[in-house]
Design an enzyme around this catalytic site. Structure first.
Site, short mmCIF file in Angstrom:
data_model
loop_
_atom_site.label_atom_id
_atom_site.label_comp_id
_atom_site.label_asym_id
_atom_site.label_seq_id
_atom_site.Cartn_x
_atom_site.Cartn_y
_atom_site.Cartn_z
N TYR A 132 -1.47 -0.28 10.17
CA TYR A 132 -1.59 -0.83 8.81
C TYR A 132 -0.41 -0.39 7.94
O TYR A 132 0.16 -1.20 7.19
CB TYR A 132 -2.91 -0.34 8.24
CG TYR A 132 -3.14 -0.57 6.76
CD1 TYR A 132 -3.64 -1.79 6.30
CD2 TYR A 132 -2.92 0.44 5.82
CE1 TYR A 132 -3.89 -1.99 4.94
CE2 TYR A 132 -3.16 0.26 4.48
CZ TYR A 132 -3.65 -0.96 4.04
OH TYR A 132 -3.90 -1.16 2.70
N SER A 149 0.85 -1.20 0.00
CA SER A 149 0.00 0.00 0.00
C SER A 149 0.88 1.24 0.00
O SER A 149 1.99 1.23 0.55
CB SER A 149 -0.88 0.01 1.25
OG SER A 149 -1.53 1.27 1.38
P1 NAP Z 1 -11.58 -5.37 0.44
O1 NAP Z 1 -12.51 -4.95 -0.65
O2 NAP Z 1 -11.91 -5.06 1.84
O3 NAP Z 1 -11.31 -6.94 0.27
C1 NAP Z 1 -10.52 -7.60 1.20
C2 NAP Z 1 -10.48 -9.07 0.86
O4 NAP Z 1 -9.61 -9.72 1.79
C3 NAP Z 1 -11.83 -9.75 0.96
O5 NAP Z 1 -11.93 -10.70 -0.09
C4 NAP Z 1 -11.76 -10.46 2.31
O6 NAP Z 1 -12.55 -11.64 2.32
C5 NAP Z 1 -10.30 -10.84 2.34
N1 NAP Z 1 -9.77 -11.11 3.68
C6 NAP Z 1 -9.70 -10.30 4.75
N2 NAP Z 1 -9.14 -10.92 5.79
C7 NAP Z 1 -8.84 -12.18 5.37
C8 NAP Z 1 -8.25 -13.31 5.98
N3 NAP Z 1 -7.85 -13.29 7.25
N4 NAP Z 1 -8.09 -14.43 5.24
C9 NAP Z 1 -8.49 -14.48 3.94
N5 NAP Z 1 -9.07 -13.43 3.31
C10 NAP Z 1 -9.24 -12.30 4.03
O7 NAP Z 1 -10.12 -4.76 0.20
P2 NAP Z 1 -9.34 -4.19 -1.08
O8 NAP Z 1 -9.41 -2.73 -1.03
O9 NAP Z 1 -9.70 -4.94 -2.30
O10 NAP Z 1 -7.86 -4.56 -0.61
C11 NAP Z 1 -7.11 -5.63 -1.16
C12 NAP Z 1 -5.66 -5.39 -0.79
O11 NAP Z 1 -5.25 -4.13 -1.31
C13 NAP Z 1 -5.44 -5.31 0.72
O12 NAP Z 1 -4.22 -5.93 1.06
C14 NAP Z 1 -5.34 -3.82 0.99
O13 NAP Z 1 -4.58 -3.53 2.12
C15 NAP Z 1 -4.67 -3.36 -0.28
N6 NAP Z 1 -4.85 -1.93 -0.57
C16 NAP Z 1 -6.07 -1.41 -0.82
C17 NAP Z 1 -6.20 -0.04 -1.07
C18 NAP Z 1 -7.52 0.61 -1.37
O14 NAP Z 1 -7.58 1.85 -1.42
N7 NAP Z 1 -8.58 -0.13 -1.58
C19 NAP Z 1 -5.07 0.77 -1.07
C20 NAP Z 1 -3.83 0.20 -0.80
C21 NAP Z 1 -3.73 -1.16 -0.56
P3 NAP Z 1 -13.85 -11.81 3.31
O15 NAP Z 1 -14.71 -10.63 3.13
O16 NAP Z 1 -14.48 -13.07 2.88
O17 NAP Z 1 -13.28 -11.86 4.70
#
Ligand code: NAP
Length: 247
Positions: free
Chosen positions: A156, A142
């Site tokens: 985080y 991130s």
């Molecule tokens: P999201 O929409 O909240 O999706 C998170 C995913 O992770 C969901 O499929 C969730 O599944 C799964 N998850 C959470 N805890 C878990 C666990 N213990 N074991 C297995 N699966 C788990 O998030 P996103 O924004 O797509 O983020 C994806 C990645 O990108 C993350 O690492 C996040 O830190 C990173 N990121 C996101 C952003 C942003 O702005 N969106 C920016 C920088 C980095 P369930 O719902 O089934 O638990």
């Protein structure tokens, strides 16, 4: 045939990556932890793109779950040649002074230990010297790792910084063994993760103030992940790519 395990693929960046992988003709393990209906929706979208998804419930913080997940992918599709270490969480916005120990443990458990366990499992199976097919790993870090996320999530941010370091070290461990390891650092991307931090419109609101003037879309992150996994990136390893609109 590329077989890719994508953690946290029930929605957001993981789902978009699964859909693009399916368009490339890759076999996809769609991991989720709790929201089976959302994972089913991802799988249905993968099928519409001609893909063959395997939905798999696993908590990335549980060693047995992670091992079983990679076993399942190999049993269904053959040797795993790619992994996207994507599952991650934030907790409600807070200063460090107000974070309790349970929150700190959870944030580091999922984001650091969970990612290390998944990367370790990939590192046990993909390298040529271990009888694997060779391939690539992409870790989802991130921009928080560089910006620190003050007043929101310094926990985080530090967890993601650990993943940047993992990327650099693991890339060197596996470079001569047929495995490339890279990371992406997304900026403000439109997903549901912001709601779990207590601010559903965070990406749109803060994205408007970024150099590019908007939040990013999950497909824009997925394009970079899929490129890094692909043979087109054959000389790229140990790289951490910012996908953050100039932020
Ligand atoms: P999201 O929409 O909240 O999706 C998170 C995913 O992770 C969901 O499929 C969730 O599944 C799964 N998850 C959470 N805890 C878990 C666990 N213990 N074991 C297995 N699966 C788990 O998030 P996103 O924004 O797509 O983020 C994806 C990645 O990108 C993350 O690492 C996040 O830190 C990173 N990121 C996101 C952003 C942003 O702005 N969106 C920016 C920088 C980095 P369930 O719902 O089934 O638990």
């Amino acid at each position: 045939m590329t077989c890719v395990v994508i953690t946290g693929a029930s929605r957001g960046i993981g789902r978009a990556t699964a859909l693009l992988a399916a368009e490339r003709g890759w076999s996809v393990l769609v991991n989720f932890r709790s929201d089976e209906a959302a994972a089913e929706e991802t799988a249905s979208l993968v099928r519409k793109r001609g893909g063959r998804p395997l939905i798999w419930r696993a908590d990335v913080t549980r060693e047995d779950d992670v091992r079983a997940m990679f076993d399942a992918a190999a049993a269904e599709f053959g040797p795993v040649s790619a992994a996207v270490v994507n599952a991650g969480i934030v907790a409600p916005a807070s200063t460090l002074a107000d974070m309790d120990i349970a929150r700190l443990r959870r944030v580091f458990d999922v984001n650091v230990l969970g990612s290390y366990l998944c990367a370790r499992e990939a590192a046990r199976r993909i390298p040529l010297s271990r009888g694997g097919p060779g391939g690539a790993i992409v870790i989802v870090s991130s921009m928080a790792a560089r910006l620190g996320s003050p007043f929101e999530y310094v926990d985080y941010a530090g967890a993601k910084a650990a993943l940047d370091t993992l990327t650099v070290g693991l890339a060197k461990e596996l470079a001569a063994d047929g495995v490339r390891v890279n990371a992406v650092r997304p900026g403000l991307i439109n997903t549901e993760i912001h709601a779990s931090g207590g601010r559903p419109d965070r990406a749109q609101e803060m994205g408007a103030g970024s150099p590019i003037g908007r939040a990013g879309e999950t497909s824009e992150v997925a394009e970079a992940i899929i490129w890094l996994l692909s043979a087109n990136a054959s000389y790229v390893t140990g790289t951490i790519m910012d996908i953050a609109g100039g932020r």
